[in-house]
Write an enzyme that holds these catalytic residues in place. Structure first.
Site, PDB file in Angstrom:
ATOM      1  N   ARG A 121     -43.472 -12.764 -51.482  1.00 23.57           N
ATOM      2  CA  ARG A 121     -44.218 -11.683 -50.990  1.00 23.57           C
ATOM      3  C   ARG A 121     -43.675 -10.335 -51.101  1.00 23.57           C
ATOM      4  NH1 ARG A 121     -44.637 -13.013 -44.826  1.00 23.57           N
ATOM      5  NH2 ARG A 121     -45.679 -10.898 -44.588  1.00 23.57           N
ATOM      6  N   HIS A 148     -38.920 -11.417 -29.623  1.00 23.79           N
ATOM      7  CA  HIS A 148     -39.048 -11.134 -30.883  1.00 23.79           C
ATOM      8  C   HIS A 148     -39.545  -9.728 -31.305  1.00 23.79           C
ATOM      9  CE1 HIS A 148     -39.307 -11.571 -35.254  1.00 23.79           C
ATOM     10  NE2 HIS A 148     -40.319 -10.847 -35.280  1.00 23.79           N
ATOM     11  N   ASP A 197     -41.028 -20.474 -45.229  1.00 30.90           N
ATOM     12  CA  ASP A 197     -41.093 -18.810 -44.743  1.00 30.90           C
ATOM     13  C   ASP A 197     -40.097 -18.136 -45.498  1.00 30.90           C
ATOM     14  OD1 ASP A 197     -42.219 -16.521 -43.342  1.00 30.90           O
ATOM     15  OD2 ASP A 197     -40.055 -16.416 -42.920  1.00 30.90           O
ATOM     16  N   SER A 255     -45.987 -15.952 -40.437  1.00 29.37           N
ATOM     17  CA  SER A 255     -44.457 -15.896 -40.856  1.00 29.37           C
ATOM     18  C   SER A 255     -43.640 -16.015 -39.325  1.00 29.37           C
ATOM     19  CB  SER A 255     -44.122 -14.623 -41.543  1.00 29.37           C
ATOM     20  OG  SER A 255     -42.723 -14.455 -41.838  1.00 29.37           O
ATOM     21  N   LYS A 274     -41.628 -19.104 -37.101  1.00 29.74           N
ATOM     22  CA  LYS A 274     -40.428 -19.303 -36.708  1.00 29.74           C
ATOM     23  C   LYS A 274     -40.066 -19.424 -35.458  1.00 29.74           C
ATOM     24  CE  LYS A 274     -39.853 -15.857 -39.616  1.00 29.74           C
ATOM     25  NZ  LYS A 274     -39.529 -14.652 -40.380  1.00 29.74           N
TER      26      LYS A 274
HETATM   27  N1  URA Z   1     -41.077 -10.112 -40.133  1.00 33.60           N
HETATM   28  C1  URA Z   1     -41.143 -11.404 -40.591  1.00 33.60           C
HETATM   29  O1  URA Z   1     -40.481 -12.395 -39.945  1.00 33.60           O
HETATM   30  N2  URA Z   1     -42.260 -11.778 -41.297  1.00 33.60           N
HETATM   31  C2  URA Z   1     -43.016 -11.105 -41.765  1.00 33.60           C
HETATM   32  O2  URA Z   1     -43.985 -11.293 -42.592  1.00 33.60           O
HETATM   33  C3  URA Z   1     -42.993  -9.734 -41.596  1.00 33.60           C
HETATM   34  C4  URA Z   1     -41.835  -9.204 -40.696  1.00 33.60           C
END
Ligand code: URA
Length: 432
Positions: free
Chosen positions: A168, A82, A161, A183, A187
């Site tokens: 947010r 990621h 999320d 967050s 995932k």
């Molecule tokens: N990327 C994400 O998936 N979540 C965040 O909160 C910030 C960047």
């Protein structure tokens, strides 16, 4: 237990329990708790922060809001990466085939670009025929047989999320380290891989502006992943200049292909090899030095490029276009931007450069925007390079008739100096 009591407790700086976090998140996903109370909770977290235990528990209850992917069939060989997001970051297109050619299985969900950052799914969609949505069975079968399958994020994975992020985004609570950590990690963990490498960026093109903040975020995410029993590494890397020499979807695909064909060296090759070798080292239980030698070999002997072709064709993409990715996008207008002065490029405001690519049509300002997958920027000069007055700094690719707003914005993102800037390392630290 009421939302009011939980918000007040957080507002006053106390740590919340699993039950309280579960109550809030479940209630929000079920639409039993309104936006305004969750917005107040998010703002309280923004100011009060969260303990490591709380961040772990928030991640856990967020995962419980939806489905998870079961990759246990791949044993210890499932792998995922990621990136916290950047400009010119096409590493997935390089790392996934290298890792798969070493025997790992990458069953990966990727995102689309938004704002100044790009997304892997958009880059893959620049390949005619490539299917970013396939059935779960086809996804797992392809990851088993070919070693790589990359699709768009499933809406059933961590629905909490999606709701929280949207809130947010409009309540100035995105840049909170515990909220970002929960967050991202919810995932990644829901997506099931045993081995996870995080590329945590810092600098003018990244969410985290300083290496210190990136390190804090990286440590939190590594800690959360380990508590879920995953093998974790985080590479903290520089995003104070664009990565590689291209920004924009098909342009980045072309550069990734060129790295895999041994035609491109430099930062994009180096970071891709680092990420791939971290993954392989975690999965195979060998040193990172040993893993790097194997990863370099897979790149040099063509195995990784063969893997890219096998992956793209298994997912319906036109493999032939990889021989000349830009061929399918010949209708873009190409405008060269010349240097207005002689000097060293001492800084590139990388977020602004990402926004230039959005102006050209390569990125989205809103989720609904339709992309021009051929649009983008080819950089001839980057931070540290010497440019003579009138030399080409970059070429802008677009279908827009008026390129001047993008050209002006590009020039305003570049700072010149008489002296070369101090060298910044590409990789600041690796955390495990
Ligand atoms: N990327 C994400 O998936 N979540 C965040 O909160 C910030 C960047």
């Amino acid at each position: 237990m009421t939302p009011y009591e939980i918000i007040k407790k957080k507002r006053d700086g106390a740590a919340l329990s699993e039950e309280e976090l579960h109550f809030l998140i479940r209630g929000y996903v079920r639409q039993e708790i309104p936006d305004y109370q969750i917005a107040a909770f998010l703002m309280a977290v923004f100011f009060r922060g969260m303990t490591d235990e709380e961040t772990f528990l928030l991640t856990k209850v967020m995962i419980q809001s939806g489905d998870t992917v079961d990759l246990s069939g791949f044993g210890s060989l499932s792998a995922d990466k990621h990136s916290t997001g950047g400009v010119g970051d096409k590493t997935t297109l390089i790392v996934a085939p290298i890792a798969a050619s070493l025997g790992l299985h990458i069953a990966k969900m990727s995102g689309r670009g938004l704002g100044h950052t790009g997304g892997t799914v958009d880059k893959l969609e620049s390949i005619p025929g490539y299917k970013t949505s396939i059935s779960n069975d086809a996804f797992l079968a392809q990851a088993k047989d070919t070693g790589v399958a990359v699709i768009g994020a499933s809406k059933d994975l961590v629905p909490a999320d999606k709701l929280l992020y949207a809130l947010r985004d409009v309540t100035a609570t995105v840049d909170s380290i515990p909220l970002i950590a929960a967050s991202i990690m919810s995932k990644k963990l829901a997506a099931g891989a045993k081995n996870i490498v995080l590329d945590v960026k810092y600098g003018s093109g990244a969410f985290m502006k300083t290496a210190g903040d990136a390190e804090t975020l990286a440590k939190k995410m590594v800690d959360i992943g380990k508590r879920f029993g995953r093998n974790m590494a985080a590479v903290i890397s520089n995003m104070d200049r664009p990565l590689g020499h291209t920004v924009g979807n098909v342009l980045e695909l072309e550069e990734a292909v060129n790295v895999l064909r041994g035609r491109v060296c430099g930062d994009i090759r180096d970071i891709s090899l680092t990420l791939a070798s971290e993954l392989y080292s975690l999965a195979a239980g060998i040193s990172r030095e040993e893993a790097l030698i194997k990863a370099e070999k897979a790149l040099e002997n063509g195995d990784a490029y063969a893997k890219l072709r096998a992956w793209i064709s298994a997912q319906g993409g036109d493999c032939g276009m990889l021989d000349d990715p830009l061929g399918a996008y010949a209708d873009e207008t190409v405008t060269e931007i010349k240097s207005p002065t002689s000097g060293y490029i001492s800084h590139m405001d990388t977020e602004k450069i990402g926004l230039v690519s959005t102006l050209l049509g390569a990125g989205r300002q809103t989720k609904e925007d339709v992309l021009d997958l051929g649009a983008g920027i080819r950089l001839y000069k980057k931070t540290g390079d010497l440019a003579e007055k009138g030399e080409t700094l970059c070429a802008l690719y677009t279908k827009k008739t008026d390129v001047s707003p993008a050209a002006d914005a590009f020039l305003s993102a570049v700072t010149f100096s008489d002296r070369p800037p101090a060298k910044q390392p590409l990789i600041y630290k690796i955390i495990r």
